[in-house]
Design a protein around this motif. Structure first.
Motif, mmCIF file in Angstrom:
data_model
loop_
_atom_site.group_PDB
_atom_site.id
_atom_site.type_symbol
_atom_site.label_atom_id
_atom_site.label_comp_id
_atom_site.label_asym_id
_atom_site.label_seq_id
_atom_site.Cartn_x
_atom_site.Cartn_y
_atom_site.Cartn_z
ATOM 1 N N ALA A 168 0.763 -1.136 0.015
ATOM 2 C CA ALA A 168 -0.195 -0.109 -0.071
ATOM 3 C C ALA A 168 0.951 1.255 -0.082
ATOM 4 C CB ALA A 168 -0.880 -0.071 1.235
ATOM 5 N N LEU A 185 1.008 4.247 -2.885
ATOM 6 C CA LEU A 185 0.669 5.402 -2.412
ATOM 7 C C LEU A 185 1.773 6.489 -2.794
ATOM 8 C CD1 LEU A 185 -1.595 5.315 0.660
ATOM 9 C CD2 LEU A 185 -2.372 5.569 -1.617
ATOM 10 N N THR A 237 -11.934 -5.427 -10.128
ATOM 11 C CA THR A 237 -12.436 -5.782 -8.694
ATOM 12 C C THR A 237 -14.022 -5.600 -8.699
ATOM 13 O OG1 THR A 237 -10.190 -4.926 -7.909
ATOM 14 C CG2 THR A 237 -12.099 -5.251 -6.348
ATOM 15 N N TYR A 285 -4.521 9.355 -6.924
ATOM 16 C CA TYR A 285 -5.262 9.081 -5.337
ATOM 17 C C TYR A 285 -6.715 8.742 -5.189
ATOM 18 C CZ TYR A 285 -0.594 9.958 -3.758
ATOM 19 O OH TYR A 285 0.836 10.125 -3.377
ATOM 20 N N ALA A 342 -7.116 5.381 -6.009
ATOM 21 C CA ALA A 342 -6.713 4.485 -5.130
ATOM 22 C C ALA A 342 -7.704 4.636 -3.954
ATOM 23 C CB ALA A 342 -5.243 4.937 -4.729
ATOM 24 N N ALA A 343 -8.430 5.703 -3.881
ATOM 25 C CA ALA A 343 -9.204 5.571 -2.500
ATOM 26 C C ALA A 343 -10.541 4.806 -3.048
ATOM 27 C CB ALA A 343 -9.767 7.099 -2.253
ATOM 28 N N ALA A 398 -9.590 1.039 -2.716
ATOM 29 C CA ALA A 398 -9.691 0.704 -1.113
ATOM 30 C C ALA A 398 -11.111 0.331 -0.861
ATOM 31 C CB ALA A 398 -8.927 1.569 -0.432
ATOM 32 N N LEU A 413 -12.382 -2.754 -2.550
ATOM 33 C CA LEU A 413 -11.562 -4.048 -1.885
ATOM 34 C C LEU A 413 -12.247 -4.417 -0.218
ATOM 35 C CD1 LEU A 413 -7.929 -3.404 -2.997
ATOM 36 C CD2 LEU A 413 -9.312 -5.382 -3.508
ATOM 37 N N LEU A 414 -12.507 -3.220 0.278
ATOM 38 C CA LEU A 414 -13.093 -3.311 1.547
ATOM 39 C C LEU A 414 -14.323 -4.071 1.668
ATOM 40 C CD1 LEU A 414 -12.313 -2.425 4.509
ATOM 41 C CD2 LEU A 414 -13.783 -0.677 4.240
ATOM 42 N N TRP A 438 -14.194 -7.542 0.646
ATOM 43 C CA TRP A 438 -13.444 -8.502 1.823
ATOM 44 C C TRP A 438 -14.604 -8.699 2.813
ATOM 45 C CZ3 TRP A 438 -12.665 -6.674 7.031
ATOM 46 C CH2 TRP A 438 -11.705 -7.516 7.849
#
Lengths: 294, 365
Positions: free
Chosen positions: B34, B38, B64, B179, B182-183, B186, B189-190, B193
């Motif tokens: 990560a 970043l 994803t 960014y 990327a946010a 994230a 993915l969260l 998960w």
């Protein structure tokens, strides 16, 4: 809509429907013997079209003569594809993965065609390319009629093979019930290979017929995937006559809508038919038992 | 058949695992990766490299998003470019026609894509396997036709320009979107998960392995599939919206291309559809190769051949993906696998077949 226009649309629809029906027959064969949905069928159609064009520009002979080479070649290719690629897939995920595999095959064919022949649009020129004849006030291009006749001859031979020969009997038995066919002594593995080869051989005929009448370019097969998918879902992939009937019906509807809507919007009829069928009858109108769970 | 699982105490698995090292190792690697991602915009100021980085993050987010349907339920959609394109066009139209601020347009358009996905999902999820794939392809083809023909709203084949959201230099623009992507990644993915660990996710995975049995066991199959289908469309649409803001120029042929949908499938399969980071790894590999092929072979059709060959190789030889394969390589050095583990329907069938072959020597399946 005037009488002449009506008749013209009907004739065009029937002629186009014949080609679709031939395509549907090939798809049904693949699905019947291997439970494989062959997305690359349209790409092979375009490949055959290119071979016919190449043959005619090099030799100056009639493109139909190229069938003498392409039909056996495609048969062998089909047997090879099944043997080397399809049988490697795991049985549990066969249908799904076969779609991806044949999709990959379609991409490779399109890429190689673009690589070899460039993206320039090609057209076969023959002595009768621009000839027309008239029936009851409807103008019909001679090449369309020839393409239709090719499709009918191919379908007729297919019907003859399936119904009148022992290979056809073995093929039908394999399609109906694989285990039972094995029990009565049919080598289903070999028969399935022949089925795949015959399916691809119909693509050679269809592609040549298509190239007689239309401009061909490498990405043309995407254009044919729409009708192809609609035929699969609407017809339901049960029997060859069923799929052929769906193909003919869609071809005629398409031709009729082309007049008021124009070519682009008329193309959406295939997708509308597809989604409509899913809402009303997900297993398709002619499919029945086989199509339900694939 | 007895194996080590029967001998080991089941409660020893999980919370009070005797060996916490692999877990710590995993968290550490994740953190390091990560940080690496970043800090990427600071490691380079070459515009080309930065834009490639944004492209790969875009691929990762799409793949994803795709994996919500593909990974959990095993329904493979080749037409997910539809939601990507819809998200992009919705964002663009909301900004140009309705003068919305970019963040509002982004979120609203992703939600709109999710709403559109509901009726599509209702129709598409009625069929399985190959028919489902066909329906997804059909949807993206319809959208391509519509967006090309409906020039009054979409700009047709001449494309649609999106005004830039930030008035900064090109390099900074890339950095900002790096960014933002990327946010969004994230967050995606969260959510993946969280579903993966939940009871809901368990039901979905049961559908993937055997839908009829899952249904017999009381999993609400149709509703579950529809929920992940819509979620998947939402996140893919989000990727599209970000793309519209970042790239600024939309063309129906590119936004609604089957090739883009094929990339998503390829990326997810290559990395491993059962894995959280599978699509991200696949996006990295595919993204780098796509850039390489573009720079090396230019506008030829060769990238189609490469994509097709790669897809065929993955389907034939590595349908489980890279991550399970790598894990298999390392696992032989670690402790033996626990007994309570997920087995796919395919593996089970093979296992049964093997036992069968042992029971009756000489018989064919």
């Amino acid at each position: 809509m005037s009488g002449g226009l009506f008749l013209q649309s009907l004739i065009l629809g029937v002629l186009l429907g014949g080609l679709y029906a031939l395509m549907a027959a090939g798809l049904t064969l693949y699905f019947g013997v291997m439970r494989v949905v062959m997305i690359a069928h349209a790409a092979f159609l375009v490949l055959a079209g290119y071979l016919a064009w190449f043959f005619t520009t090099r030799t100056g002979l009639d493109p139909i003569l190229s069938l003498a080479v392409t039909v056996p070649a495609f048969f062998v290719l089909g047997v090879g594809i099944r043997r080397l690629l399809i049988t490697r897939l795991k049985p549990a995920t066969m249908t799904m993965m076969s779609v991806l595999l044949t999709f990959a095959l379609a991409l490779v064919i399109e890429g190689l065609l673009g690589f070899t022949f460039t993206g320039v649009q090609r057209r076969i020129r023959t002595g009768y390319s621009s000839a027309n004849f008239e029936i009851f006030g409807a103008q019909v291009a001679v090449v369309k009629l020839i393409a239709f006749v090719l499709a009918v001859v191919a379908l007729g031979s297919l019907w003859f093979v399936l119904k009148k020969t022992s290979l056809g009997q073995a093929l039908r038995a394999t399609i109906q019930h694989r285990e039972a066919a094995e029990l009565v002594g049919i080598d289903t593995d070999k028969v399935a290979g022949y089925g795949f080869g015959i399916g691809l051989a119909t693509a050679a005929v269809g592609g040549t017929a298509l190239a007689l009448d239309a401009t061909i370019y490498p990405s043309l097969h995407w254009h044919w995937i729409g009708p192809m998918m609609a035929i699969i879902v609407v017809g339901g992939l049960g029997s060859i006559p069923g799929a052929a009937m769906a193909a003919m019906a869609l071809g005629i509807i398409h031709a009729f809508l082309q007049v008021p809507l124009g070519a682009t919007w008329a193309q959406t009829v295939f997708y509308v038919a597809l989604f409509g069928t899913l809402m009303v009858r997900p297993q398709g109108f002619f499919g029945g038992r086989l199509a339900q769970r694939f | 058949m007895p194996n080590d699982s029967d001998l080991a105490d089941a409660s020893a698995q999980g919370a009070s695992r005797p060996w916490p090292i692999p877990r710590l190792l995993g968290t550490g690697t994740l953190g390091a990766l990560a940080i690496l991602v970043l800090s990427f915009p600071f490691l380079t100021d070459t515009g080309y490299l930065l834009s490639t980085g944004v492209f790969i993050l875009n691929y990762a987010l799409m793949a994803t998003g795709w994996n919500f349907v593909g990974g959990f339920t095993g329904y493979i959609s080749l037409g997910h470019a539809a939601y990507w394109g819809l998200g992009a066009y919705a964002t663009a139209i909301m900004i140009t026609r309705l003068d919305m601020p970019w963040y509002l347009a982004l979120v609203t358009s992703a939600a709109a894509v999710a709403v559109i996905a509901v009726p599509v999902g209702i129709a598409a999820l009625r069929v399985r396997g190959a028919s489902f794939v066909i329906v997804t392809i059909a949807f993206v083809m319809i959208l391509l036709l519509v967006f090309q023909s409906w020039a009054g709203v979409t700009g047709g084949s001449s494309g649609l320009m999106v005004p830039r959201a930030f008035d900064v230099l090109r390099t900074q623009h890339h950095q900002i979107f790096f960014y933002l992507y990327a946010a969004a990644l994230a967050l995606t993915l969260l959510v993946w998960w969280a579903i993966d660990r939940s009871r809901f996710g368990m039901g979905l995975k049961a559908i993937r392995e055997d839908e009829d049995k899952a249904r017999a066991l009381g999993v609400p199959t149709y509703a579950s599939k529809l929920v992940v289908f819509v979620l998947s469309a939402f996140f893919t649409g989000l990727a599209g919206g970000l793309y519209a803001l970042w790239f600024g120029d939309l063309d129906p042929v590119f936004q609604f291309s089957i090739l883009m949908g094929a990339y998503m499938v390829l990326m997810a399969l290559l990395g491993g559809i059962r894995e959280l980071f599978g699509p991200v790894l696949g996006a990295l590999v595919v993204g780098v190769s796509v850039e390489y092929f573009k720079s090396e072979f230019g506008d030829t059709q060769f990238h189609l051949v490469a994509t097709g060959l790669l897809l065929a190789l993955v389907v034939l030889f590595m349908p489980e993906g890279l991550i399970p394969w790598l894990r298999g390589l390392f696992q032989r050095f670690g402790p033996r696998a626990s007994s309570i583990r997920e087995v796919s329907a395919g593996e089970l069938a093979e296992q049964v077949e093997r036992e069968h072959a042992v029971d009756e020597p000489g018989s064919r399946s």
